[in-house]
Scaffold this motif. Structure first.
Motif, short mmCIF file in Angstrom:
data_model
loop_
_atom_site.label_atom_id
_atom_site.label_comp_id
_atom_site.label_asym_id
_atom_site.label_seq_id
_atom_site.Cartn_x
_atom_site.Cartn_y
_atom_site.Cartn_z
N LEU A 174 -3.09 -14.16 -19.31
CA LEU A 174 -2.51 -13.26 -19.13
C LEU A 174 -2.53 -11.74 -18.57
N ILE A 175 -2.70 -11.89 -17.36
CA ILE A 175 -2.30 -10.23 -17.21
C ILE A 175 -1.04 -9.14 -16.92
N GLU A 176 -0.75 -8.16 -17.81
CA GLU A 176 0.31 -7.75 -17.84
C GLU A 176 0.90 -7.50 -16.87
N ASN A 177 2.49 -7.41 -16.48
CA ASN A 177 2.27 -7.17 -15.24
C ASN A 177 3.49 -6.17 -15.80
N VAL A 209 -6.43 -12.81 -11.44
CA VAL A 209 -5.86 -13.22 -9.66
C VAL A 209 -4.78 -12.25 -9.99
N MET A 210 -4.64 -11.55 -9.40
CA MET A 210 -3.32 -10.45 -9.42
C MET A 210 -2.43 -10.45 -8.34
N ALA A 211 -1.38 -9.91 -8.19
CA ALA A 211 -0.42 -9.47 -7.33
C ALA A 211 -1.51 -9.01 -6.00
N ALA A 252 -1.18 -1.82 -10.87
CA ALA A 252 -0.74 -2.19 -12.54
C ALA A 252 -1.44 -2.98 -13.69
N MET A 253 -1.86 -3.92 -12.55
CA MET A 253 -2.84 -5.13 -13.58
C MET A 253 -3.76 -4.43 -13.14
N VAL A 254 -4.18 -4.23 -12.29
CA VAL A 254 -6.07 -3.90 -12.54
C VAL A 254 -6.50 -2.66 -13.16
N ALA A 255 -5.27 -1.64 -14.44
CA ALA A 255 -5.22 -0.66 -15.16
C ALA A 255 -5.05 -2.12 -16.79
N SER A 256 -4.40 -3.06 -16.54
CA SER A 256 -4.63 -3.81 -17.69
C SER A 256 -5.93 -4.62 -18.12
N VAL A 257 -6.31 -5.16 -17.03
CA VAL A 257 -7.34 -5.78 -17.04
C VAL A 257 -9.02 -5.08 -16.90
N THR A 269 7.30 -8.23 -13.79
CA THR A 269 7.27 -9.07 -14.37
C THR A 269 6.27 -10.34 -14.82
N ALA A 270 6.58 -10.95 -13.35
CA ALA A 270 5.47 -11.84 -13.32
C ALA A 270 3.73 -11.90 -13.57
N PRO A 271 2.90 -12.24 -14.44
CA PRO A 271 2.17 -12.56 -14.83
C PRO A 271 0.81 -11.95 -13.94
N GLY A 272 -0.03 -11.84 -13.95
CA GLY A 272 -1.17 -12.49 -13.12
C GLY A 272 -2.17 -12.82 -14.73
N PHE A 273 -3.19 -13.67 -13.85
CA PHE A 273 -3.96 -14.11 -14.89
C PHE A 273 -5.40 -14.41 -14.72
N THR A 274 -6.26 -14.48 -15.57
CA THR A 274 -7.36 -14.50 -15.58
C THR A 274 -8.15 -16.18 -16.13
N VAL A 275 -8.81 -17.09 -15.33
CA VAL A 275 -9.68 -17.76 -15.27
C VAL A 275 -11.12 -17.58 -15.00
#
Lengths: 240, 240
Positions: free
Chosen positions: B129-132, B147-149, B157-162, B136-142
């Motif tokens: 999962l990628i934090e949002n 995969v981001m919003a 925010a997701m780019v900053a997490s990943v 809240t609704a998460p992204g994810f990495t496969v």
């Protein structure tokens, strides 16, 4: 009946590095929507011959129209024209009519038509030129691929030249007047003229070069006599 | 040594129709350049499963990383998660940890976790999962696909997490505090705190939902004890 489909190829390392924010995609998307052409895919590729050629081949085979922006200037990394020629297996060289356009432009602006600038007259065999009322160096159409400049004002002017030819209407005739006055001086009389010729479209494309500034005014329409009449009025308003 | 390469897939009819102007491409391009990852290609595709799957397969095979934006919301045309699962031949279903995140979020905001919203907990098997921190609704990495919003504040925010997880550094730890105060009230004390913890990064992600507004403050760093200490100070400044 389904709409014709289109794809766009944005060419340029400066977009992918984040140095420049592309605006041509959003502009083209809006213009295509207005005329009922469905933009289905956009690819942004770097200044890399293999990447450009692969995108041109894939997208021109899959869509009614392909529009490219970028990579047709005078520097060594402007390789779009050569890539298009390769993708369509056509010969490419400096073409006389394109060279004549550039020669007249640089004679007028007092710059030299050197080898670098002459690159902008390299046109694949069998192409149709796309008018550039902003800075003269033309775009071109080969097959179903319309090759245009990356500079947004030039891109937008070229889209205005090309789109009417794709939508099945009567071909548009156009005339251009170069006016060495600020757009602020031109705007009022031009708005007046546009109101009295609602059947014509009138575009203003400002330029600034070597301290000289002004605007190229392009008048477009289906009726040549009307375009002539409007252009005569405009010339009288702004004598050279 | 050559840099790792990346591609981006922007998913959404609203971009191709010209209704929305994409800003995520330019943002990601700049962030990748900062960390030495070369963005080589971007494709903008429509909400069409075949187009999304083809782009994911082609680009994930050709590049070190692929980033997608868009199509992970609650409506019927949000099909990105299912397309990614298909592209990697993975099973996909509602996942418990993602469901728990959404359940807590909607309980807090007083909305129902209905079937549409539950779609946002559909995660392909084996994904991370990628934090949002925004909604809240998460992204994810496969595999190598992140995969981001599409909503720019969430995407950023997701780019900053990943990103920190991709650059070979120690993994970043993060904690989030939800503060129901205007960002204008939060900004001063937060800037103060950030100055005293220069080894941590502090991001503010404003939200507005059902008349409730505030910001999620995310504190990130490699040293868990430091993140704990900063978070304790922040919580004391803004008691719930």
């Amino acid at each position: 009946m389904t709409n014709p489909t289109a794809a766009m190829i944005v060419i340029g390392d400066e977009i992918l590095s984040g140095r420049t924010r592309d605006s041509n995609m959003h502009y083209l998307a809006g213009e295509l929507t207005k005329v009922g052409i469905d933009l289905r895919e956009v690819r942004v590729v770097s200044d890399d011959a293999a990447a450009i050629i692969a995108a041109v081949k894939a997208l021109s085979a899959a869509h009614t129209h392909v529009f490219t922006s970028g990579g047709i200037g005078p520097t060594h990394d402007d390789i779009t024209a050569d890539c298009i020629a390769q993708a369509f297996d056509r010969h490419i060289d400096v073409r006389d009519d394109a060279r004549a356009l550039l020669a007249a432009h640089y004679a007028r602006t007092g710059s030299e038509l050197n080898a670098a600038r002459l690159r902008m007259a390299r046109i694949p065999d069998g192409a149709t030129l796309i008018e550039n009322p902003v800075s003269t160096a033309p775009g071109f159409t080969v097959g179903n691929v319309h090759v245009m400049a990356g500079v947004p004002s030039v891109f937008q002017a070229m889209v205005a030249s090309v789109l009417p030819t794709l939508t099945g209407g009567k071909p548009l005739l156009s005339q251009t007047l170069r006016i060495q006055r600020g757009e602020g001086d031109i705007a009022g009389p031009l708005a007046d003229l546009a109101q009295r010729y609602p059947d014509l479209s009138m575009g203003s494309y400002p330029f600034q070069l070597n301290g000289v500034y002004g605007a190229n005014i392009v008048i477009r329409g289906q009726d040549g006599a009307r375009v002539d009449a409007a252009m005569a009025e405009l010339s009288a308003l702004f004598p050279a």
